[in-house]
Design a protein around this motif. Structure first.
Motif, PDB file in Angstrom:
ATOM      1  N   UNK A 182       3.193  11.556  -3.984  1.00 48.97           N
ATOM      2  CA  UNK A 182       4.500  12.257  -4.201  1.00 48.97           C
ATOM      3  C   UNK A 182       6.081  11.982  -3.191  1.00 48.97           C
ATOM      4  N   UNK A 183       5.622  10.904  -2.547  1.00 48.42           N
ATOM      5  CA  UNK A 183       7.252  10.484  -2.616  1.00 48.42           C
ATOM      6  C   UNK A 183       7.817   9.470  -3.269  1.00 48.42           C
ATOM      7  N   UNK A 184       9.106  10.006  -3.631  1.00 48.34           N
ATOM      8  CA  UNK A 184      10.175   8.777  -4.202  1.00 48.34           C
ATOM      9  C   UNK A 184      11.103   8.824  -3.368  1.00 48.34           C
ATOM     10  N   UNK A 185      11.765   7.360  -3.860  1.00 45.70           N
ATOM     11  CA  UNK A 185      13.049   7.138  -3.204  1.00 45.70           C
ATOM     12  C   UNK A 185      13.061   5.817  -2.583  1.00 45.70           C
ATOM     13  N   UNK A 186      13.215   5.152  -2.835  1.00 45.19           N
ATOM     14  CA  UNK A 186      13.476   3.742  -1.591  1.00 45.19           C
ATOM     15  C   UNK A 186      13.183   4.046  -0.127  1.00 45.19           C
ATOM     16  N   UNK A 187      13.879   4.892   0.590  1.00 46.59           N
ATOM     17  CA  UNK A 187      13.988   5.050   2.115  1.00 46.59           C
ATOM     18  C   UNK A 187      12.672   6.035   2.614  1.00 46.59           C
ATOM     19  N   UNK A 188      12.396   6.858   1.137  1.00 47.70           N
ATOM     20  CA  UNK A 188      11.475   7.471   1.730  1.00 47.70           C
ATOM     21  C   UNK A 188       9.824   6.480   1.692  1.00 47.70           C
ATOM     22  N   UNK A 189       9.942   5.981   0.756  1.00 45.37           N
ATOM     23  CA  UNK A 189       8.433   5.158   1.040  1.00 45.37           C
ATOM     24  C   UNK A 189       9.175   3.894   1.538  1.00 45.37           C
ATOM     25  N   UNK A 214       0.850  -1.224   0.497  1.00 39.72           N
ATOM     26  CA  UNK A 214       0.044   0.208  -0.091  1.00 39.72           C
ATOM     27  C   UNK A 214       0.559   1.476  -0.051  1.00 39.72           C
ATOM     28  N   UNK A 215       2.059   1.496   0.361  1.00 37.42           N
ATOM     29  CA  UNK A 215       2.959   1.966   0.708  1.00 37.42           C
ATOM     30  C   UNK A 215       2.916   2.917  -0.986  1.00 37.42           C
ATOM     31  N   UNK A 216       4.095   1.218  -1.610  1.00 36.40           N
ATOM     32  CA  UNK A 216       4.265   1.467  -3.418  1.00 36.40           C
ATOM     33  C   UNK A 216       3.422   2.613  -3.725  1.00 36.40           C
TER      34      UNK A 216
END
Length: 108
Positions: free
Chosen positions: A42-49, A33-35
């Protein structure tokens, strides 16, 4: 008496196994769901996800059931103006849970 104890132990072991699988499926669902939500948010980047997935997991632990997770997702998506309905979000939650369960069953 041993037969009855064996049956009880087998039932308890199955219950524990099923509960563990459900917990894993729900955690995996929340990561999926987060992905999914990352795009509209507007969340990008693995760490932020991954960080957002952690936020969702914490939200999901507040109360029994999925309503706490739904409210968090809905509030976050509404705050970004994503315009997704309750039906669309709940459908995605269901799809992600199905996908999580399938991937767990494939691992066994």
């Amino acid at each position: 008496m041993t037969n009855l104890e064996d049956r009880r132990n087998a039932f308890e072991a199955k219950f524990a196994h099923d509960a563990e699988l459900q917990f894993k499926a729900e955690a995996r669902r929340t990561r999926l769901l987060a992905r999914w939500a990352a795009g509209p948010l507007g969340i990008d980047g693995e760490e932020k996800i991954d960080s957002y997935a952690g936020d969702l997991i914490l939200a999901d632990m507040r109360e029994k059931g999925d309503d706490d997770l739904f409210r968090k997702l809905k509030a976050d998506l509404d705050a970004k103006g994503a315009g997704l309905s309750e039906t669309e979000i709940r459908a995605q939650m269901s799809r992600c849970l199905d996908e999580a369960k399938l991937s767990l069953s494939e691992e066994d």
